[in-house]
Each structure stands twice: as structure tokens, then as C-alpha cells.
Design a protein around this motif. Structure first.
Motif, PDB file in Angstrom:
ATOM      1  N   ARG A  56       0.840  -1.210   0.000  1.00  0.00           N
ATOM      2  CA  ARG A  56       0.000   0.000   0.000  1.00  0.00           C
ATOM      3  C   ARG A  56       0.866   1.247   0.000  1.00  0.00           C
ATOM      4  NH1 ARG A  56      -5.558  -0.237   3.619  1.00  0.00           N
ATOM      5  NH2 ARG A  56      -6.624  -1.597   2.165  1.00  0.00           N
ATOM      6  N   PRO A  61      -6.646   4.191   7.079  1.00  0.00           N
ATOM      7  CA  PRO A  61      -7.012   3.410   8.273  1.00  0.00           C
ATOM      8  C   PRO A  61      -7.590   2.050   7.906  1.00  0.00           C
ATOM      9  CG  PRO A  61      -8.586   5.191   7.887  1.00  0.00           C
ATOM     10  CD  PRO A  61      -7.481   5.383   6.905  1.00  0.00           C
ATOM     11  N   VAL A  97     -17.961   3.158  11.891  1.00  0.00           N
ATOM     12  CA  VAL A  97     -16.876   4.077  12.276  1.00  0.00           C
ATOM     13  C   VAL A  97     -17.360   4.887  13.474  1.00  0.00           C
ATOM     14  CG1 VAL A  97     -15.438   6.028  11.562  1.00  0.00           C
ATOM     15  CG2 VAL A  97     -15.930   4.187   9.940  1.00  0.00           C
ATOM     16  N   LEU A 114      -6.393   8.794  13.574  1.00  0.00           N
ATOM     17  CA  LEU A 114      -7.693   9.462  13.690  1.00  0.00           C
ATOM     18  C   LEU A 114      -8.305   9.199  15.066  1.00  0.00           C
ATOM     19  CD1 LEU A 114      -9.171   8.413  10.220  1.00  0.00           C
ATOM     20  CD2 LEU A 114      -8.401  10.703  10.869  1.00  0.00           C
ATOM     21  N   THR A 116     -11.287   8.275  15.464  1.00  0.00           N
ATOM     22  CA  THR A 116     -12.352   7.296  15.248  1.00  0.00           C
ATOM     23  C   THR A 116     -11.729   5.963  14.836  1.00  0.00           C
ATOM     24  OG1 THR A 116     -12.524   8.090  12.980  1.00  0.00           O
ATOM     25  CG2 THR A 116     -14.132   8.956  14.566  1.00  0.00           C
ATOM     26  N   ALA A 118     -12.763   2.108  12.800  1.00  0.00           N
ATOM     27  CA  ALA A 118     -13.714   1.317  12.009  1.00  0.00           C
ATOM     28  C   ALA A 118     -13.767  -0.101  12.581  1.00  0.00           C
ATOM     29  CB  ALA A 118     -13.286   1.292  10.548  1.00  0.00           C
ATOM     30  N   PRO A 141      -7.454  -5.652   6.226  1.00  0.00           N
ATOM     31  CA  PRO A 141      -7.901  -5.201   4.907  1.00  0.00           C
ATOM     32  C   PRO A 141      -7.997  -6.414   3.985  1.00  0.00           C
ATOM     33  CG  PRO A 141      -5.561  -4.821   5.117  1.00  0.00           C
ATOM     34  CD  PRO A 141      -6.026  -5.431   6.443  1.00  0.00           C
ATOM     35  N   ILE A 182     -19.638   0.556   4.879  1.00  0.00           N
ATOM     36  CA  ILE A 182     -19.068   1.346   5.987  1.00  0.00           C
ATOM     37  C   ILE A 182     -20.002   2.508   6.304  1.00  0.00           C
ATOM     38  CG2 ILE A 182     -17.087   2.624   6.859  1.00  0.00           C
ATOM     39  CD1 ILE A 182     -15.300   1.185   4.942  1.00  0.00           C
ATOM     40  N   ARG A 195     -19.051   3.884   2.525  1.00  0.00           N
ATOM     41  CA  ARG A 195     -18.725   2.982   1.414  1.00  0.00           C
ATOM     42  C   ARG A 195     -19.880   2.017   1.243  1.00  0.00           C
ATOM     43  NH1 ARG A 195     -13.665  -1.057   1.930  1.00  0.00           N
ATOM     44  NH2 ARG A 195     -15.098  -2.276   3.204  1.00  0.00           N
ATOM     45  N   PRO A 232     -14.235   6.634   1.421  1.00  0.00           N
ATOM     46  CA  PRO A 232     -14.014   7.089   2.792  1.00  0.00           C
ATOM     47  C   PRO A 232     -12.559   7.479   3.061  1.00  0.00           C
ATOM     48  CG  PRO A 232     -14.193   4.716   2.722  1.00  0.00           C
ATOM     49  CD  PRO A 232     -14.450   5.201   1.328  1.00  0.00           C
TER      50      PRO A 232
HETATM   51  P1  AMP Z   1     -10.068  -1.869   3.587  1.00  0.00           P
HETATM   52  O1  AMP Z   1      -9.082  -1.941   4.708  1.00  0.00           O
HETATM   53  O2  AMP Z   1      -9.434  -1.953   2.239  1.00  0.00           O
HETATM   54  O3  AMP Z   1     -11.219  -2.802   3.766  1.00  0.00           O
HETATM   55  O4  AMP Z   1     -10.677  -0.429   3.659  1.00  0.00           O
HETATM   56  C1  AMP Z   1     -11.109   0.071   4.878  1.00  0.00           C
HETATM   57  C2  AMP Z   1     -11.842   1.326   4.608  1.00  0.00           C
HETATM   58  O5  AMP Z   1     -12.352   1.841   5.833  1.00  0.00           O
HETATM   59  C3  AMP Z   1     -10.945   2.387   4.005  1.00  0.00           C
HETATM   60  O6  AMP Z   1     -11.538   2.881   2.845  1.00  0.00           O
HETATM   61  C4  AMP Z   1     -10.848   3.427   5.087  1.00  0.00           C
HETATM   62  O7  AMP Z   1     -10.724   4.718   4.572  1.00  0.00           O
HETATM   63  C5  AMP Z   1     -12.138   3.221   5.878  1.00  0.00           C
HETATM   64  N1  AMP Z   1     -11.951   3.622   7.257  1.00  0.00           N
HETATM   65  C6  AMP Z   1     -11.313   2.930   8.199  1.00  0.00           C
HETATM   66  N2  AMP Z   1     -11.272   3.626   9.359  1.00  0.00           N
HETATM   67  C7  AMP Z   1     -11.905   4.782   9.129  1.00  0.00           C
HETATM   68  C8  AMP Z   1     -12.173   5.924   9.920  1.00  0.00           C
HETATM   69  N3  AMP Z   1     -11.768   6.011  11.194  1.00  0.00           N
HETATM   70  N4  AMP Z   1     -12.842   6.954   9.348  1.00  0.00           N
HETATM   71  C9  AMP Z   1     -13.264   6.877   8.061  1.00  0.00           C
HETATM   72  N5  AMP Z   1     -13.026   5.833   7.259  1.00  0.00           N
HETATM   73  C10 AMP Z   1     -12.354   4.788   7.771  1.00  0.00           C
END
Ligand code: AMP
Ligand code: MG
Length: 326
Positions: A56, A61, A97, A114, A116, A118, A141, A182, A195, A232
């Protein structure tokens, strides 16, 4: 590292996977959406290795996966609406989140600094068994190289990540095949779809009894591969130090805290040995520590970081920290 092991989704395989995770290893496992690339969400180094294994280019996050609502409540603050959603859609393909609790021990790389976090409780029996056996939060992820299609079979995981992770638990094909939905809350409390995914918008609106705002709250958004509308992760809200930041520094200027790397010694160092995984694991702690040491009048200077592997994500983060402030 050694060859990636393929573990069966039986008691012995799950126990072996949990053991590898407790040792800081990376284990891909099936969820009802796609295969996740799991690592201990409290272990900075394990989380840094997730970014490294996926290649990546930025520290967006990650979602923390938990066995149940009680464990999720240890990490974040749930209000009545969040509990209503959890009761209706967990276990399942919904990510919430929510405000991060203090002192959870969660790696700052999981939240990208952040306030916050997820959270998700997956429904897949193998994911649930692994989460129970492991006993803590797993950052996970999708288990694919950055920018490639998400894996829905163990063979897809192996095709992309073989030799880069310790193991994959083979639980057969995933049922949903799209990522989790999300949902977050705006500062004024309004729910927002961050999302689209496995849980339908209409089902969420019915549960909440009101319409959802759709898309990211801020104008600036990003994904793991670059800026994209309707995704997001708000650029502006990522942690930035208060002190001005200078890059490519080889020595400290007046009033500067120098953060070293490899041969460039500093007041602090991202990694004295020039190890990029260690540097990534340290990054958010060092940003805060350097900010603290610099104080209201000071500045921070960072030694050069090679633009390769995890160095790209580190430099991406540092360039944002160094960018002119509005
Ligand atoms: P992935 O890890 O590829 O499944 O993607 C996780 C998604 O969750 C990403 O698009 C992040 O931007 C989103 N995400 C995770 N934590 C947060 C947060 N604290 N605020 C907003 N979006 C989040
Ligand atoms: Mg993905």
C-alpha cells in the motif's frame, strides 16, 4: 520469510493461525465478504507488515475485526443508534466508524492517527472461530496486493501474497464477494454511508428510521491508490503535527527536532538500523513525540526515507505533514 502455509479451517488449523497471529504473524482468513489479511491490531509492527505485504502506498485506516459487540465496545464508544445497528447487522458485512476510546492499546496505524475507529464483527464461521481463538482485535484489509482485485478464495490470496504472509486459512469461497458497507456519523450526529457494500443502504435507513447522507464528509478523499470521489478516509482529518515539518534533512536547524533514519542520527529516530517496517510501526508515535518536543515555537525535520516499499507510504504521510497548512 518462509513459505506461506495453507491451514485447514478445522480446530487445529484455527489454533495454529491464532498462534501465528499472537507471535505477530500475518494470516489471511475468509470472511463472508472477501478474504482478509489479518494481523494483531494492537501490534504496531504486525500492522506495519500488513501495509508492507500489500504494497500500500499510503497509510489509510484499517478495519478492526472483533468476535462480538462486547469486544467492540471495549474499543469504541457506542451510542443507542450504533447499538441498534450492531444488534441488527452484526455479525455481518457492516463496518461502523465510531469514536475511539482512550487507552485501548490499538495501534495508531490502524486508525491512521484518527480519533475514530472502524469496527466490524464478521459472520463467517471461520472468521468468528479465529477471532475467538485469537482473543483480540484483528486489523484486516482485503488480502490482495494494493490495487488488485479482492480475493474470494484461498488460491487468490496465494496468487497475490504467497511468500509475504505466514499463512492463509482455507475456508472455501466467500459468499458475498463485495466489501463491507461502511457507516459513520457526522459531527452533527447524522449517519453517513462512507462505502457501499454487503449491507444495503435501504436496510440501514430502515433500521435508523431516517435517510443516510452518502459519500465522504470532506471534499478531499483518498483510497489506497490515490484520490477518488465518494470514498471514505478524509485527508484533512488525518493527524498532522502542530509544528512545521521539513523533509530530507541531514542535520537539525535552529529550534528543530531532528527525526533520524538509518545513518542520519537525530533527537529521535524512526529506525536506527534503517528498517522500513520498524519506521512505519513507529511513525505515528514519533510524529506526536516530535511535536511534543518541538513545542509551540519549534519545528520538526525528518531525515530522508528511501522511496521504496513501505518508504513510499511513510513519505506520503510525511509529505502531508509538511504540506502548507490552510
Ligand atoms: P479496507 O481496509 O481496504 O477494507 O478499507 C477500509 C476502509 O475503511 C478504508 O476505505 C478506510 O478509509 C475506511 N476507514 C477505516 N477507518 C476509518 C475511519 N476512522 N474513518 C473513516 N473511514 C475509515
Ligand atoms: Mg481492499
Amino acid at each position: 520469510m518462509e513459505e506461506t502455509r495453507i491451514l485447514q479451517a478445522d480446530d487445529a488449523g484455527i489454533a495454529g493461525a491464532a498462534r501465528l497471529l499472537r507471535q505477530g504473524g500475518l494470516v489471511a482468513f475468509p470472511t463472508e465478504t472477501v478474504y482478509g489479511l489479518g494481523g494483531d491490531a494492537r501490534d504496531d509492527r504486525a500492522v506495519a507488515r500488513i501495509f508492507d505485504a500489500k504494497g500500500r502506498p499510503r497509510f489509510n485506516p484499517l478495519i478492526a475485526h472483533l468476535p462480538d459487540l462486547a469486544k467492540a465496545e471495549e474499543l469504541a464508544l457506542f451510542d443507542d443508534r450504533a447499538r441498534t445497528l450492531a444488534a441488527e447487522f452484526w455479525p455481518g458485512p457492516l463496518t461502523l466508524v465510531l469514536p475511539l476510546r482512550e487507552g485501548t492499546g490499538l495501534s495508531a496505524l490502524v486508525t491512521a492517527g484518527l480519533p475514530t475507529v472502524a469496527l466490524r464483527v464478521p459472520a463467517h464461521p471461520v472468521a468468528r472461530a479465529l477471532l475467538r481463538a485469537f482473543g483480540g482485535p484483528l486489523a484486516a484489509p482485503s488480502a490482495n496486493p494494493s490495487g488488485r482485485v479482492s480475493p474470494t478464495r484461498a488460491a487468490h490470496v496465494m496468487a497475490g501474497l504467497s511468500g509475504r504472509i505466514e499463512a492463509v486459512v482455507d475456508g472455501g469461497p466467500c459468499a458475498v464477494g463485495v466489501e463491507s458497507t461502511i457507516l459513520g456519523f457526522d459531527p452533527d450526529g447524522g449517519p453517513r454511508l462512507l462505502r457501499p457494500g454487503g449491507v444495503a443502504l435501504e436496510a440501514l435507513e430502515a433500521a435508523l428510521g431516517r435517510p443516510l447522507a452518502i459519500g465522504p464528509a470532506g471534499p478531499e478523499t483518498e483510497t489506497e491508490t490515490g484520490p477518488r470521489p465518494n470514498a471514505p478516509g478524509q485527508l484533512a482529518s488525518h493527524y498532522a503535527p502542530a509544528a512545521p515539518v521539513r523533509l530530507e534533512a541531514r542535520a537539525a536547524g535552529t529550534g528543530e527536532i531532528l527525526v533520524g533514519f538509518g545513518p542520519v542520527k537525530g533527537d529521535l529516530t524512526l529506525s536506527a538500523t534503517g528498517d522500513l517496517v520498524e519506521a512505519a510501526a513507529q511513525l505515528f508515535h514519533i510524529l506526536r513525540e516530535a511535536d511534543h518536543l518541538a513545542g509551540p515555537q519549534g519545528a520538526i525535520a525528518f531525515a530522508p526515507i528511501p522511496e521504496a516499499g513501505l518508504g513510499r507510504a511513510i513519505n506520503d504521510r510525511l509529505r502531508r505533514a509538511a504540506a502548507p497548512r490552510p
